[in-house]
Design a protein around this motif. Structure first.
Motif, PDB file in Angstrom:
ATOM      1  N   GLU A 148       0.742  -1.187  -0.113  1.00 38.70           N
ATOM      2  CA  GLU A 148      -0.202   0.001  -0.108  1.00 38.70           C
ATOM      3  C   GLU A 148       0.818   1.199   0.146  1.00 38.70           C
ATOM      4  O   GLU A 148       0.477   2.193  -0.448  1.00 38.70           O
ATOM      5  N   ASN A 149       2.069   1.212   0.626  1.00 39.64           N
ATOM      6  CA  ASN A 149       2.755   2.290   0.838  1.00 39.64           C
ATOM      7  C   ASN A 149       3.602   2.539  -0.591  1.00 39.64           C
ATOM      8  O   ASN A 149       4.252   3.760  -0.902  1.00 39.64           O
ATOM      9  N   GLN A 150       4.159   1.356  -1.162  1.00 46.09           N
ATOM     10  CA  GLN A 150       5.038   1.527  -2.181  1.00 46.09           C
ATOM     11  C   GLN A 150       4.523   1.443  -3.685  1.00 46.09           C
ATOM     12  O   GLN A 150       5.202   1.934  -4.505  1.00 46.09           O
ATOM     13  N   VAL A 151       3.182   1.134  -3.708  1.00 47.65           N
ATOM     14  CA  VAL A 151       2.595   1.229  -5.058  1.00 47.65           C
ATOM     15  C   VAL A 151       1.750   2.209  -5.020  1.00 47.65           C
ATOM     16  O   VAL A 151       0.497   2.044  -4.355  1.00 47.65           O
ATOM     17  N   GLU A 152       1.672   3.197  -5.645  1.00 47.16           N
ATOM     18  CA  GLU A 152       0.720   4.543  -5.653  1.00 47.16           C
ATOM     19  C   GLU A 152      -0.684   4.245  -5.579  1.00 47.16           C
ATOM     20  O   GLU A 152      -1.598   4.649  -5.117  1.00 47.16           O
ATOM     21  N   TYR A 153      -1.104   3.081  -6.626  1.00 53.81           N
ATOM     22  CA  TYR A 153      -2.369   2.990  -6.999  1.00 53.81           C
ATOM     23  C   TYR A 153      -2.915   1.746  -6.182  1.00 53.81           C
ATOM     24  O   TYR A 153      -4.067   1.363  -6.620  1.00 53.81           O
ATOM     25  N   TYR A 154      -2.108   1.279  -5.534  1.00 54.00           N
ATOM     26  CA  TYR A 154      -2.840   0.347  -4.269  1.00 54.00           C
ATOM     27  C   TYR A 154      -3.315   0.827  -3.099  1.00 54.00           C
ATOM     28  O   TYR A 154      -2.605   1.575  -2.186  1.00 54.00           O
ATOM     29  N   ASN A 155      -4.595   1.131  -3.012  1.00 55.58           N
ATOM     30  CA  ASN A 155      -5.402   2.041  -2.315  1.00 55.58           C
ATOM     31  C   ASN A 155      -5.909   1.225  -0.991  1.00 55.58           C
ATOM     32  O   ASN A 155      -6.138   1.663   0.299  1.00 55.58           O
ATOM     33  N   TRP A 156      -6.181  -0.226  -1.005  1.00 54.99           N
ATOM     34  CA  TRP A 156      -6.541  -0.943  -0.123  1.00 54.99           C
ATOM     35  C   TRP A 156      -6.028  -2.293  -0.499  1.00 54.99           C
ATOM     36  O   TRP A 156      -6.003  -2.967  -1.367  1.00 54.99           O
ATOM     37  N   VAL A 157      -5.215  -2.991   0.512  1.00 54.54           N
ATOM     38  CA  VAL A 157      -4.458  -4.187   0.502  1.00 54.54           C
ATOM     39  C   VAL A 157      -4.890  -5.102   1.591  1.00 54.54           C
ATOM     40  O   VAL A 157      -4.732  -4.691   2.857  1.00 54.54           O
ATOM     41  N   GLY A 158      -5.407  -6.342   1.437  1.00 51.99           N
ATOM     42  CA  GLY A 158      -5.683  -7.044   2.278  1.00 51.99           C
ATOM     43  C   GLY A 158      -5.681  -8.759   1.893  1.00 51.99           C
ATOM     44  O   GLY A 158      -5.749  -8.951   0.861  1.00 51.99           O
ATOM     45  N   PHE A 159      -5.877  -9.512   2.994  1.00 51.79           N
ATOM     46  CA  PHE A 159      -5.874 -10.781   2.688  1.00 51.79           C
ATOM     47  C   PHE A 159      -7.141 -11.412   3.078  1.00 51.79           C
ATOM     48  O   PHE A 159      -7.784 -10.938   4.465  1.00 51.79           O
ATOM     49  N   TYR A 160      -7.859 -12.343   2.388  1.00 48.81           N
ATOM     50  CA  TYR A 160      -8.858 -13.177   2.782  1.00 48.81           C
ATOM     51  C   TYR A 160      -8.769 -14.522   2.867  1.00 48.81           C
ATOM     52  O   TYR A 160      -7.755 -15.038   1.895  1.00 48.81           O
ATOM     53  N   PRO A 215      -5.521 -10.000   7.737  1.00 46.26           N
ATOM     54  CA  PRO A 215      -4.702  -8.481   7.721  1.00 46.26           C
ATOM     55  C   PRO A 215      -4.909  -7.672   6.707  1.00 46.26           C
ATOM     56  O   PRO A 215      -4.919  -8.273   5.591  1.00 46.26           O
ATOM     57  N   TYR A 216      -5.192  -6.461   6.839  1.00 44.96           N
ATOM     58  CA  TYR A 216      -5.371  -5.600   5.717  1.00 44.96           C
ATOM     59  C   TYR A 216      -4.804  -4.021   6.167  1.00 44.96           C
ATOM     60  O   TYR A 216      -4.673  -3.972   7.273  1.00 44.96           O
ATOM     61  N   VAL A 217      -4.692  -3.189   5.179  1.00 45.89           N
ATOM     62  CA  VAL A 217      -4.684  -1.814   5.564  1.00 45.89           C
ATOM     63  C   VAL A 217      -5.536  -1.187   4.237  1.00 45.89           C
ATOM     64  O   VAL A 217      -5.610  -1.553   3.410  1.00 45.89           O
ATOM     65  N   GLY A 218      -5.833  -0.085   4.747  1.00 45.90           N
ATOM     66  CA  GLY A 218      -6.823   0.671   4.091  1.00 45.90           C
ATOM     67  C   GLY A 218      -8.045   1.244   4.845  1.00 45.90           C
ATOM     68  O   GLY A 218      -8.117   1.076   6.135  1.00 45.90           O
ATOM     69  N   GLN A 261      -6.421 -15.449  -0.530  1.00 46.31           N
ATOM     70  CA  GLN A 261      -6.357 -14.644  -1.606  1.00 46.31           C
ATOM     71  C   GLN A 261      -5.795 -13.095  -1.275  1.00 46.31           C
ATOM     72  O   GLN A 261      -6.068 -12.932   0.130  1.00 46.31           O
ATOM     73  N   ILE A 262      -4.974 -12.745  -2.074  1.00 47.09           N
ATOM     74  CA  ILE A 262      -4.907 -11.243  -1.685  1.00 47.09           C
ATOM     75  C   ILE A 262      -5.601 -10.312  -2.587  1.00 47.09           C
ATOM     76  O   ILE A 262      -6.037 -10.529  -3.579  1.00 47.09           O
ATOM     77  N   ASP A 263      -6.380  -9.357  -1.911  1.00 47.85           N
ATOM     78  CA  ASP A 263      -7.269  -8.502  -2.440  1.00 47.85           C
ATOM     79  C   ASP A 263      -6.753  -6.871  -2.590  1.00 47.85           C
ATOM     80  O   ASP A 263      -6.404  -6.648  -1.565  1.00 47.85           O
ATOM     81  N   ILE A 264      -6.933  -6.455  -3.597  1.00 43.10           N
ATOM     82  CA  ILE A 264      -6.174  -5.004  -3.704  1.00 43.10           C
ATOM     83  C   ILE A 264      -7.230  -4.067  -4.621  1.00 43.10           C
ATOM     84  O   ILE A 264      -7.956  -4.456  -5.631  1.00 43.10           O
ATOM     85  N   ASP A 265      -7.804  -3.081  -4.035  1.00 43.76           N
ATOM     86  CA  ASP A 265      -8.478  -1.998  -4.464  1.00 43.76           C
ATOM     87  C   ASP A 265      -7.667  -0.842  -4.685  1.00 43.76           C
ATOM     88  O   ASP A 265      -6.823  -0.498  -4.164  1.00 43.76           O
ATOM     89  N   SER A 266      -8.199  -0.254  -6.130  1.00 39.27           N
ATOM     90  CA  SER A 266      -7.445   1.032  -6.522  1.00 39.27           C
ATOM     91  C   SER A 266      -8.447   2.091  -6.641  1.00 39.27           C
ATOM     92  O   SER A 266      -9.742   1.760  -7.304  1.00 39.27           O
ATOM     93  N   ASN A 267      -8.080   3.316  -6.423  1.00 39.91           N
ATOM     94  CA  ASN A 267      -8.915   4.443  -6.552  1.00 39.91           C
ATOM     95  C   ASN A 267      -8.795   5.023  -8.151  1.00 39.91           C
ATOM     96  O   ASN A 267      -9.226   6.083  -8.338  1.00 39.91           O
ATOM     97  N   SER A 268      -7.865   4.375  -8.651  1.00 42.02           N
ATOM     98  CA  SER A 268      -7.565   4.943  -9.891  1.00 42.02           C
ATOM     99  C   SER A 268      -8.277   4.033 -11.110  1.00 42.02           C
ATOM    100  O   SER A 268      -8.311   2.615 -10.890  1.00 42.02           O
ATOM    101  N   PRO A 269      -8.854   4.234 -12.089  1.00 43.34           N
ATOM    102  CA  PRO A 269      -9.525   3.563 -13.252  1.00 43.34           C
ATOM    103  C   PRO A 269      -8.333   2.952 -14.097  1.00 43.34           C
ATOM    104  O   PRO A 269      -7.403   3.280 -14.341  1.00 43.34           O
ATOM    105  N   ASP A 270      -8.363   1.501 -14.179  1.00 42.93           N
ATOM    106  CA  ASP A 270      -7.796   0.668 -14.847  1.00 42.93           C
ATOM    107  C   ASP A 270      -6.177   0.700 -14.761  1.00 42.93           C
ATOM    108  O   ASP A 270      -5.627   1.097 -15.586  1.00 42.93           O
ATOM    109  N   PRO A 271      -5.708   0.389 -13.357  1.00 39.09           N
ATOM    110  CA  PRO A 271      -4.507   0.605 -13.122  1.00 39.09           C
ATOM    111  C   PRO A 271      -3.493  -0.609 -13.227  1.00 39.09           C
ATOM    112  O   PRO A 271      -2.319  -0.460 -13.457  1.00 39.09           O
ATOM    113  N   PHE A 272      -4.220  -1.781 -13.145  1.00 38.97           N
ATOM    114  CA  PHE A 272      -3.538  -3.040 -13.059  1.00 38.97           C
ATOM    115  C   PHE A 272      -3.051  -3.630 -14.475  1.00 38.97           C
ATOM    116  O   PHE A 272      -3.940  -3.501 -15.317  1.00 38.97           O
TER     117      PHE A 272
END
Length: 151
Positions: free
Chosen positions: A33-45, A58-61, A121-132
């Motif tokens: 979350e800190n190093q990839v600017e378009y990773y705005n929520w990072v967590g595990f399920y 564990p998650y951040v965001g 799984q690892i789940d990542i949300d981005s506030n940027s459109p189509d960043p991945f």
């Protein structure tokens, strides 16, 4: 930020046996979350035992109400059934999307396998459109492979 540089940092976190597994997972979340600017929520399920549901690890965001997700529901629930990566460039175009925040524009979910079984799984949300990109997918597959070694 380069994914290659982050790989060595992920390996360092994974190998730090002075920390609990959950603390290492949280450190990975923080790193990404800190190093990839378009990773705005990072967590595990993770799969909840033998139940057909995922529980939030564990998650951040931003806080989320989605602490339990039934298999098949939302992107995470679909990955629990499909056992395949799911990249969503625009969450508004997904019928089975579980809205976590109005700021989320895109999501990527990569399964974690232990002994051939999808256990989370690892789940990542981005506030940027189509960043991945494919580079994100390959990097996150690497992360999941490393995480599987401590589960």
């Amino acid at each position: 930020m380069t994914f290659e540089r982050l790989k060595s940092q992920v390996e360092s976190i994974i190998s730090n046996t002075t920390l609990t597994v959950n603390d290492r997972l949280l450190d990975i979340c923080r790193l990404l979350e800190n190093q990839v600017e378009y990773y705005n929520w990072v967590g595990f399920y993770f799969r909840n035992g033998t139940k057909e549901e995922l529980i939030l690890g564990p998650y951040v965001g931003a806080p989320t109400d989605h602490t339990v997700i039934p298999f098949g529901k939302g992107i995470c629930g679909q990955v629990a059934l499909s056992n395949t990566n799911f990249v969503v460039p625009d969450v508004t175009l997904q019928d089975n999307y579980i809205a976590c925040s109005i700021t989320v524009k895109a999501e990527i979910v990569i399964p974690i396998f232990v002994k051939g079984q999808n256990i989370g799984q690892i789940d990542i949300d981005s506030n940027s459109p189509d960043p991945f990109t494919e580079a994100d997918e390959r990097f996150l597959e690497f992360v999941c492979t490393k995480v599987s070694q401590i589960l």
